[in-house]
Design an enzyme around this catalytic site. Structure first.
Site, PDB file in Angstrom:
ATOM      1  N   ASP A   8       0.819  -1.227   0.000  1.00  0.00           N
ATOM      2  CA  ASP A   8       0.000   0.000   0.000  1.00  0.00           C
ATOM      3  C   ASP A   8       0.848   1.270   0.000  1.00  0.00           C
ATOM      4  OD1 ASP A   8      -2.192  -1.616   0.244  1.00  0.00           O
ATOM      5  OD2 ASP A   8      -2.583  -1.137   2.343  1.00  0.00           O
ATOM      6  N   ARG A  17       2.098  12.752  -5.084  1.00  0.00           N
ATOM      7  CA  ARG A  17       2.309  13.605  -6.248  1.00  0.00           C
ATOM      8  C   ARG A  17       1.288  13.360  -7.358  1.00  0.00           C
ATOM      9  NH1 ARG A  17       7.296  16.173  -7.063  1.00  0.00           N
ATOM     10  NH2 ARG A  17       7.806  17.072  -5.052  1.00  0.00           N
ATOM     11  N   HIS A  42      -4.736  -3.082   0.296  1.00  0.00           N
ATOM     12  CA  HIS A  42      -5.993  -2.656   0.926  1.00  0.00           C
ATOM     13  C   HIS A  42      -6.647  -1.647  -0.003  1.00  0.00           C
ATOM     14  CE1 HIS A  42      -7.977  -0.937   4.865  1.00  0.00           C
ATOM     15  NE2 HIS A  42      -8.858  -1.152   3.911  1.00  0.00           N
ATOM     16  N   GLU A  69      -7.469  -6.698   1.101  1.00  0.00           N
ATOM     17  CA  GLU A  69      -8.154  -6.214   2.301  1.00  0.00           C
ATOM     18  C   GLU A  69      -9.234  -5.227   1.883  1.00  0.00           C
ATOM     19  OE1 GLU A  69      -5.261  -4.300   4.726  1.00  0.00           O
ATOM     20  OE2 GLU A  69      -4.136  -6.117   5.083  1.00  0.00           O
ATOM     21  N   THR A  99      -4.410   4.516   9.883  1.00  0.00           N
ATOM     22  CA  THR A  99      -4.310   3.126   9.441  1.00  0.00           C
ATOM     23  C   THR A  99      -5.360   2.329  10.202  1.00  0.00           C
ATOM     24  OG1 THR A  99      -2.815   1.219   9.237  1.00  0.00           O
ATOM     25  CG2 THR A  99      -2.501   2.617  11.159  1.00  0.00           C
ATOM     26  N   GLY A 193       1.844  -3.470  12.224  1.00  0.00           N
ATOM     27  CA  GLY A 193       2.875  -2.888  13.085  1.00  0.00           C
ATOM     28  C   GLY A 193       4.106  -3.765  13.276  1.00  0.00           C
ATOM     29  N   GLY A 214       3.761  -4.588   5.985  1.00  0.00           N
ATOM     30  CA  GLY A 214       3.799  -3.578   4.940  1.00  0.00           C
ATOM     31  C   GLY A 214       4.723  -2.423   5.244  1.00  0.00           C
TER      32      GLY A 214
HETATM   33  N1  PXP Z   1      -2.922  -6.533   8.296  1.00  0.00           N
HETATM   34  C1  PXP Z   1      -3.978  -5.698   8.125  1.00  0.00           C
HETATM   35  C2  PXP Z   1      -5.355  -6.265   8.241  1.00  0.00           C
HETATM   36  C3  PXP Z   1      -3.778  -4.344   7.817  1.00  0.00           C
HETATM   37  O1  PXP Z   1      -4.856  -3.536   7.644  1.00  0.00           O
HETATM   38  C4  PXP Z   1      -2.474  -3.865   7.659  1.00  0.00           C
HETATM   39  C5  PXP Z   1      -2.256  -2.441   7.289  1.00  0.00           C
HETATM   40  O2  PXP Z   1      -2.820  -2.178   6.047  1.00  0.00           O
HETATM   41  C6  PXP Z   1      -1.405  -4.763   7.826  1.00  0.00           C
HETATM   42  C7  PXP Z   1      -1.650  -6.082   8.174  1.00  0.00           C
HETATM   43  C8  PXP Z   1       0.013  -4.335   7.639  1.00  0.00           C
HETATM   44  O3  PXP Z   1       0.376  -3.466   8.654  1.00  0.00           O
HETATM   45  P1  PXP Z   1       1.773  -2.721   8.572  1.00  0.00           P
HETATM   46  O4  PXP Z   1       1.720  -1.829   7.376  1.00  0.00           O
HETATM   47  O5  PXP Z   1       1.830  -1.980   9.866  1.00  0.00           O
HETATM   48  O6  PXP Z   1       2.827  -3.775   8.435  1.00  0.00           O
END
Ligand code: PXP
Length: 256
Positions: A8, A17, A42, A69, A99, A193, A214
């Protein structure tokens, strides 16, 4: 344990941008070359990062599985049903959040009804469904009751825990919820996280089959890639100053 890489925030940089780089789909190809078992995106209702076209292209190019997602809303669930990714993870979504802040609320009747309807539509379309829940007994049992194939345990509180004792307690919470998920016949995933510093204890929990990571991977990619990126720009500039004796010949003709 599978690693699903959430791309994402490659799109977040592009949207800053409103241009065409960096391309999250190219990032997905490189993530796969690096060993990702799958790609997560997502598709938010406000389209703040991933766009419909990204998802379409990703579905055409990904060599691994796509985990999409979405919120339990008709429009995005309809897109998922049309594109049929390998897996959909239903997540709660609030426009004002930075988030995804917490797991699905499966206790209140209204949200549970929306999740049930979305789950049914997705499963009728032949899509495996995972529910993003806090690591609690209720979250896991409700997910099993609703007939989901998997739960993704929210690791945000673990990631934010400060001090060995609090972090240990959050890890125990994750392990307990993972065991309950396994006993209820659910596949257990985890994410949110997780970073290079905090992932090890979670990656050591054998019941968890899949991690979704992510922000930390995209952040690391910026740092490990910046030196090479600057060198490349320097090389182009140096080549230009050597080759172009008459800079005027690069100017567009008058009237162009
Ligand atoms: N799992 C879900 C359901 C999420 O919504 C997210 C964030 O989009 C993540 C995992 C990944 O989280 P992070 O970007 O903090 O690694």
């Amino acid at each position: 344990m599978r690693l699903y890489v959430n791309i994402d925030h490659v799109a977040t940089v592009r949207q800053a941008r409103l241009t065409d780089e960096p391309d999250p789909v190219r990032a997905a190809v490189l993530a796969e070359l690096g060993g990702a078992d799958g790609i997560t995106v997502h598709l938010r209702e406000d389209r703040r990062h991933i766009q419909d076209r990204d998802l379409q292209l990703l579905m055409e190019t990904a060599r691994t599985g796509v985990n999409l997602e979405v919120a339990s809303e008709d429009e995005v669930v309809g897109i998922a049903c049309d594109l049929r990714p390998m897996q959909v993870t239903l997540v709660p979504e609030r426009r004002e959040e930075v988030t995804t802040e917490g797991g699905l609320n499966l206790e209140a009747e209204g949200p549970r009804r929306s999740v049930t309807r979305a789950l049914q539509r997705l499963q009728d379309a032949g899509i495996r469904v995972s529910l993003f829940v806090d690591p609690t007994e209720e979250g896991v049992h409700r997910s099993a009751e609703l007939g989901a194939e998997a739960v993704e345990l929210h690791t945000g509180e673990y990631a934010n825990a400060v001090g060995a004792e609090v972090r240990g307690a959050q890890l125990t919470r994750l392990l307990t919820a993972a065991r309950q998920g396994e006993e209820a016949g659910l596949a257990v995933h985890a994410g949110h996280g997780l970073t290079y510093e905090n992932v090890t204890p979670v990656a050591a929990l054998p019941i968890i089959e899949e991690l979704n990571i992510g922000h930390s991977i995209v952040s690391r990619a910026v740092l490990v890639g910046i030196e090479a990126a600057v060198r490349e720009m320097r090389r182009i500039m140096a080549d230009a100053s050597r080759r172009v004796a008459d800079p005027g010949r690069w100017l567009p003709p008058i009237g162009f």
